[in-house]
Design a protein around this motif. Sequence first.
Motif, PDB file in Angstrom:
ATOM      1  N   CYS A   1      -2.745   2.695 -12.602  1.00 56.53           N
ATOM      2  CA  CYS A   1      -1.699   2.570 -11.586  1.00 56.53           C
ATOM      3  C   CYS A   1      -2.052   3.503 -10.434  1.00 56.53           C
ATOM      4  CB  CYS A   1      -0.310   2.897 -12.148  1.00 56.53           C
ATOM      5  SG  CYS A   1      -0.154   4.518 -12.916  1.00 56.53           S
ATOM      6  N   GLY A   2      -1.482   3.233  -9.275  1.00 54.96           N
ATOM      7  CA  GLY A   2      -1.794   4.059  -8.120  1.00 54.96           C
ATOM      8  C   GLY A   2      -1.174   3.503  -6.857  1.00 54.96           C
ATOM      9  N   ILE A   3      -1.712   3.936  -5.720  1.00 54.90           N
ATOM     10  CA  ILE A   3      -1.221   3.540  -4.404  1.00 54.90           C
ATOM     11  C   ILE A   3      -2.364   2.898  -3.633  1.00 54.90           C
ATOM     12  CG2 ILE A   3      -0.269   4.378  -2.206  1.00 54.90           C
ATOM     13  CD1 ILE A   3       0.938   6.732  -3.840  1.00 54.90           C
ATOM     14  N   ILE A   4      -2.084   1.777  -2.985  1.00 50.92           N
ATOM     15  CA  ILE A   4      -3.067   1.117  -2.141  1.00 50.92           C
ATOM     16  C   ILE A   4      -2.679   1.331  -0.682  1.00 50.92           C
ATOM     17  CG2 ILE A   4      -4.079  -1.095  -1.474  1.00 50.92           C
ATOM     18  CD1 ILE A   4      -3.636  -2.041  -4.341  1.00 50.92           C
ATOM     19  N   GLU A   5      -3.595   1.895   0.076  1.00 51.26           N
ATOM     20  CA  GLU A   5      -3.392   2.095   1.509  1.00 51.26           C
ATOM     21  C   GLU A   5      -3.852   0.838   2.228  1.00 51.26           C
ATOM     22  OE1 GLU A   5      -5.757   4.671   4.695  1.00 51.26           O
ATOM     23  OE2 GLU A   5      -4.617   5.933   3.295  1.00 51.26           O
ATOM     24  N   LEU A   6      -2.959   0.243   3.006  1.00 51.51           N
ATOM     25  CA  LEU A   6      -3.263  -1.015   3.678  1.00 51.51           C
ATOM     26  C   LEU A   6      -4.016  -0.761   4.984  1.00 51.51           C
ATOM     27  CD1 LEU A   6       0.137  -2.708   2.802  1.00 51.51           C
ATOM     28  CD2 LEU A   6      -2.074  -3.050   1.680  1.00 51.51           C
ATOM     29  N   ASP A   7      -3.320  -0.670   6.108  1.00 52.86           N
ATOM     30  CA  ASP A   7      -4.016  -0.456   7.377  1.00 52.86           C
ATOM     31  C   ASP A   7      -3.823   0.944   7.945  1.00 52.86           C
ATOM     32  OD1 ASP A   7      -1.383  -0.664   8.047  1.00 52.86           O
ATOM     33  OD2 ASP A   7      -1.582  -2.475   9.243  1.00 52.86           O
ATOM     34  N   SER A   8      -3.014   1.763   7.230  1.00 56.57           N
ATOM     35  CA  SER A   8      -2.801   3.139   7.674  1.00 56.57           C
ATOM     36  C   SER A   8      -2.225   3.931   6.504  1.00 56.57           C
ATOM     37  CB  SER A   8      -1.836   3.195   8.864  1.00 56.57           C
ATOM     38  OG  SER A   8      -0.517   2.864   8.461  1.00 56.57           O
ATOM     39  N   PRO A   9      -2.297   5.266   6.556  1.00 59.54           N
ATOM     40  CA  PRO A   9      -1.722   6.067   5.465  1.00 59.54           C
ATOM     41  C   PRO A   9      -0.222   5.868   5.291  1.00 59.54           C
ATOM     42  CG  PRO A   9      -3.233   7.383   6.784  1.00 59.54           C
ATOM     43  CD  PRO A   9      -3.042   6.091   7.522  1.00 59.54           C
ATOM     44  N   GLU A  10       0.445   5.385   6.328  1.00 59.11           N
ATOM     45  CA  GLU A  10       1.898   5.180   6.249  1.00 59.11           C
ATOM     46  C   GLU A  10       2.250   3.804   5.688  1.00 59.11           C
ATOM     47  OE1 GLU A  10       0.363   6.143   9.190  1.00 59.11           O
ATOM     48  OE2 GLU A  10       0.691   8.265   8.673  1.00 59.11           O
ATOM     49  N   ASN A  11       1.278   2.913   5.642  1.00 59.92           N
ATOM     50  CA  ASN A  11       1.525   1.539   5.199  1.00 59.92           C
ATOM     51  C   ASN A  11       0.850   1.341   3.847  1.00 59.92           C
ATOM     52  OD1 ASN A  11       2.241  -1.138   5.089  1.00 59.92           O
ATOM     53  ND2 ASN A  11       0.729  -1.831   6.586  1.00 59.92           N
ATOM     54  N   THR A  12       1.637   1.418   2.789  1.00 62.63           N
ATOM     55  CA  THR A  12       1.077   1.379   1.444  1.00 62.63           C
ATOM     56  C   THR A  12       1.898   0.471   0.537  1.00 62.63           C
ATOM     57  OG1 THR A  12       2.398   3.263   0.681  1.00 62.63           O
ATOM     58  CG2 THR A  12       0.241   3.763   1.668  1.00 62.63           C
ATOM     59  N   LEU A  13       1.336   0.172  -0.615  1.00 64.29           N
ATOM     60  CA  LEU A  13       2.106  -0.410  -1.711  1.00 64.29           C
ATOM     61  C   LEU A  13       1.605   0.204  -3.014  1.00 64.29           C
ATOM     62  CD1 LEU A  13       0.065  -2.629  -3.154  1.00 64.29           C
ATOM     63  CD2 LEU A  13       0.873  -4.106  -1.342  1.00 64.29           C
TER      64      LEU A  13
END
Length: 375
Positions: free
Chosen positions: A39-51
């Motif tokens: 499990c973890g965090i995926i950074e999309l296009d910026s550090p503020e935009n994650t899932l």
Amino acid sequence: MTSLLFQGFIRDIRYNPQLRSKLKVYPLNSFNINTSKTCGIIELDSPENTLAFSKWVSPKRTRSYPFARLYNTYYLNTKKVTIIPIIKDEGLAGDNDRVNFITFSWMSLMNVYIILAWYEKAEIAKANSAKLTKQKFNSNYVKEKIQEIANYQLTALHWNTTHFQQDFNHVYRRAVDSYQAISQNQGVAVHSRDGQMTVLEQLSINNNFSLEKFKQYTLPNSLKAAQREVITSHALEYLADGDKGIFEISNYLGGEYYLTVDEVYREDDTYILQESKNSSRKFPAKADIKDGLFKLILFANLERLLLDECEISFIVCLKITGQIVSSLSLPTDDAVIREFCKINRFSRVQSQTIWTLAQECTVNHKLSILITSAN
């Protein structure tokens, strides 16, 4: 005893997990589900935009701790995605598991976005040459679906419903084809293609996946045959093994979803919905405890619960047993917790777990935890 079928309604979910783990962050462009942590965090296009993401190693919930991984991501104020193998075939000498409707129900009600995926690679198990192990997802497909979810604007229930209806057949067939290729490459016999495809036919209408057929086929027999029955025997009666307490849950979006708990019992006029975690050591591993806590989140958020069409009083409880002296019922006073830790000679880490569980009950008011001896 005949199974009990409860009916519940849930409006929304409010829960603040306290037994948290630090999560690693992965950039989406280099993300590989096979090499990532569970499990973890995926950074999309910026550090503020994650899932947040978690992955299952089997579609069967009892084969690992998928709910513990979901628990680890649940405190985040972002979309939660979980990747589930649609089939896991370990070879004729092993298990052959498929995703089921209860998993769909649980994730949809918890607002967790499902990605159905397939294993495309596997190795021969060293301990048993007739079994497959170290199975690997098709990572590119998982990344594509993660990107779709990142841009998706509706709830997980909408996504899961559409994803199953549109993609189930495709992913299932890819899984079956992959296992045939794996069998040839590794020389390990897998469950028959005809048998796997017969199941898919049972889930379909005119070759199209049907969520209603999926529900009918994969719900346990005990659930399909469940009848409402009021307990009339002694004051403390256990309905164990998860097939005696069955819950038909609805929410304001409509639809019916099915869940189970380990035990339901009654004390006076109150029903206790209980998950139990047991250990031959001091107490169970954190992953086991988190698994139990996650299962109780939905029950702790039920607005009302009915049995035999009558509204009933209920509480939810996580029962933890181990090599414990005395018992501790949370929430309680700090002095009681200190004395309990002292008489059990807990280590600093063990004591911290107890204090964190106490905080879990304090901030989530409908939750109770009982820590007691396994003997």
